[in-house]
Design a protein around this motif. Structure first.
Motif, mmCIF file in Angstrom:
data_model
loop_
_atom_site.group_PDB
_atom_site.id
_atom_site.type_symbol
_atom_site.label_atom_id
_atom_site.label_comp_id
_atom_site.label_asym_id
_atom_site.label_seq_id
_atom_site.Cartn_x
_atom_site.Cartn_y
_atom_site.Cartn_z
ATOM 1 N N LEU A 1 18.140 8.239 -6.056
ATOM 2 C CA LEU A 1 16.987 8.091 -5.013
ATOM 3 C C LEU A 1 15.676 7.785 -5.701
ATOM 4 N N ALA A 2 14.897 7.258 -4.928
ATOM 5 C CA ALA A 2 13.465 6.871 -5.516
ATOM 6 C C ALA A 2 12.482 7.306 -4.497
ATOM 7 N N LEU A 3 11.422 7.924 -5.016
ATOM 8 C CA LEU A 3 10.244 8.082 -4.199
ATOM 9 C C LEU A 3 9.133 7.612 -4.864
ATOM 10 N N HIS A 4 8.408 6.990 -3.923
ATOM 11 C CA HIS A 4 7.090 6.148 -4.231
ATOM 12 C C HIS A 4 5.868 6.443 -3.236
ATOM 13 N N SER A 5 4.626 6.633 -3.692
ATOM 14 C CA SER A 5 3.656 6.814 -3.045
ATOM 15 C C SER A 5 2.742 5.466 -2.885
ATOM 16 N N PHE A 6 1.979 5.486 -1.929
ATOM 17 C CA PHE A 6 1.078 4.366 -1.698
ATOM 18 C C PHE A 6 -0.230 4.781 -0.847
ATOM 19 N N TRP A 7 -1.305 3.930 -1.152
ATOM 20 C CA TRP A 7 -2.518 4.355 -0.225
ATOM 21 C C TRP A 7 -2.314 3.609 0.938
ATOM 22 N N LYS A 8 -2.542 4.362 2.158
ATOM 23 C CA LYS A 8 -2.375 3.830 3.515
ATOM 24 C C LYS A 8 -3.578 2.849 3.892
ATOM 25 N N GLY A 9 -2.956 1.451 4.361
ATOM 26 C CA GLY A 9 -3.985 0.703 4.798
ATOM 27 C C GLY A 9 -3.302 -0.826 4.858
ATOM 28 N N ASN A 10 -4.081 -1.923 4.907
ATOM 29 C CA ASN A 10 -3.542 -3.259 5.187
ATOM 30 C C ASN A 10 -4.411 -4.271 4.444
ATOM 31 N N SER A 11 -4.898 -3.749 3.419
ATOM 32 C CA SER A 11 -5.735 -4.817 2.658
ATOM 33 C C SER A 11 -5.411 -4.935 1.049
ATOM 34 N N GLU A 12 -6.118 -5.747 0.464
ATOM 35 C CA GLU A 12 -5.952 -5.670 -1.001
ATOM 36 C C GLU A 12 -7.474 -5.604 -1.704
ATOM 37 N N GLU A 13 -7.780 -5.214 -2.799
ATOM 38 C CA GLU A 13 -8.942 -5.472 -3.357
ATOM 39 C C GLU A 13 -8.637 -5.454 -4.790
ATOM 40 N N ILE A 14 -9.517 -5.688 -5.556
ATOM 41 C CA ILE A 14 -9.781 -5.760 -7.187
ATOM 42 C C ILE A 14 -11.096 -4.767 -7.534
ATOM 43 N N VAL A 15 -10.626 -3.921 -8.263
ATOM 44 C CA VAL A 15 -11.757 -3.007 -8.723
ATOM 45 C C VAL A 15 -11.565 -3.091 -10.202
ATOM 46 N N GLY B 1 -10.925 -4.936 -12.314
ATOM 47 C CA GLY B 1 -9.790 -5.762 -13.037
ATOM 48 C C GLY B 1 -8.636 -5.151 -12.734
ATOM 49 N N LEU B 2 -8.484 -4.175 -11.644
ATOM 50 C CA LEU B 2 -7.393 -3.636 -11.413
ATOM 51 C C LEU B 2 -7.121 -3.845 -9.701
ATOM 52 N N LYS B 3 -5.736 -4.365 -9.429
ATOM 53 C CA LYS B 3 -5.466 -4.786 -8.343
ATOM 54 C C LYS B 3 -5.022 -3.655 -7.437
ATOM 55 N N PHE B 4 -5.534 -3.444 -6.064
ATOM 56 C CA PHE B 4 -5.104 -2.321 -5.463
ATOM 57 C C PHE B 4 -4.291 -2.936 -3.899
ATOM 58 N N VAL B 5 -3.315 -2.663 -3.581
ATOM 59 C CA VAL B 5 -2.749 -3.218 -2.299
ATOM 60 C C VAL B 5 -2.348 -1.713 -1.668
ATOM 61 N N TYR B 6 -2.787 -2.019 -0.192
ATOM 62 C CA TYR B 6 -2.542 -0.898 0.619
ATOM 63 C C TYR B 6 -1.422 -1.248 1.573
ATOM 64 N N TYR B 7 -0.852 -0.284 2.296
ATOM 65 C CA TYR B 7 0.246 -0.616 2.972
ATOM 66 C C TYR B 7 0.511 0.547 4.096
ATOM 67 N N GLU B 8 0.880 -0.009 5.175
ATOM 68 C CA GLU B 8 1.095 0.725 6.367
ATOM 69 C C GLU B 8 2.922 1.066 6.323
ATOM 70 N N LYS B 9 3.184 2.233 7.186
ATOM 71 C CA LYS B 9 4.639 2.615 7.196
ATOM 72 C C LYS B 9 5.466 1.328 7.243
ATOM 73 N N GLY B 10 5.307 0.720 8.385
ATOM 74 C CA GLY B 10 6.210 -0.160 8.934
ATOM 75 C C GLY B 10 6.415 -1.413 7.973
ATOM 76 N N GLU B 11 5.591 -1.690 6.930
ATOM 77 C CA GLU B 11 5.746 -2.784 6.194
ATOM 78 C C GLU B 11 6.486 -2.238 5.071
ATOM 79 N N LEU B 12 6.287 -0.924 4.484
ATOM 80 C CA LEU B 12 6.952 -0.328 3.514
ATOM 81 C C LEU B 12 8.615 -0.064 4.131
ATOM 82 N N LEU B 13 8.722 0.060 5.355
ATOM 83 C CA LEU B 13 10.024 0.419 5.843
ATOM 84 C C LEU B 13 10.792 -0.986 5.748
ATOM 85 N N GLU B 14 10.083 -2.253 6.082
ATOM 86 C CA GLU B 14 10.712 -3.208 6.063
ATOM 87 C C GLU B 14 11.161 -3.775 4.771
#
Length: 187
Positions: free
Chosen positions: A128-142, A144-157
């Motif tokens: 098994l694997a468990l992973h957590s993500f910030w919810k959303g549908n954008s990307e940003e760099i803060v 120098g760190l990249k942050f990619v946000y996901y919605e449930k449907g995209e993670l499921l896919e």
């Protein structure tokens, strides 16, 4: 993405994250993965979640940042630690479980696909694997760190191409339902 390679930046992050831990996620993981399983934590950072995981599992901590590994190992000599990139996961070890808390958000979508494929390869059958993500549908760099946000449907896919999805749900870390966890199984 070498922001955490600096001891100074790693210590700043540890101080900033003092009040945050993944106990909620670890408890969800424990409902699905049997005690004493062999677990890899991806991107352990300060090691707070690793400390919770080791209460129930045989654990290996990992991070891409040698600074985090060095700081953690100063007080925890008995835990195996790997310098490991969450994208390429270059290890010959096989695990019963993989856990990450807001680590895969630093990979772009193509890198996440690569990580998912590698996770499949290093998980034992039925793992098994468990992973957590910030919810959303954008990307940003803060800083120098990249942050990619996901919605449930995209993670499921993304995950269902390799794994059976066991559970996926929203949870609250800082704001109401600002986060998503997904649990997948190698079948």
């Amino acid at each position: 993405m070498d922001y955490f390679d600096s001891i100074r930046n790693a210590k700043e992050y540890i101080k900033m994250a003092e009040g945050i831990d993944g106990t909620y996620l670890v408890n969800i993981f424990k409902k699905h993965l049997k005690k004493d399983s062999f677990v890899l934590e991806l991107g352990m950072g300060p090691g707070k979640d690793l400390d919770e995981l080791k209460k129930c599992y045989k654990v290996v901590g990992s991070d891409k940042s040698k600074a985090f590994l060095d700081l953690y190992s100063e007080e925890n000599k008995d835990i195996e630690l790997l310098l490991l990139d969450a994208k390429t996961l270059k290890t010959d070890k096989k695990f019963d479980g993989i856990y990450s808390n807001k680590v895969l958000i630093h990979l772009d979508k193509e890198e996440l696909k690569e990580s998912i494929n590698r996770q499949y390869n290093i998980l034992n059958e039925g793992g098994l694997a468990l992973h957590s993500f910030w919810k959303g549908n954008s990307e940003e760099i803060v800083e120098g760190l990249k942050f990619v946000y996901y919605e449930k449907g995209e993670l499921l896919e993304l995950f269902s191409k390799k794994f059976k999805v066991v559970d996926v749900d929203y949870y609250t870390e800082m704001e109401y339902e600002d986060s998503i966890y997904i649990i997948v199984k190698k079948a």
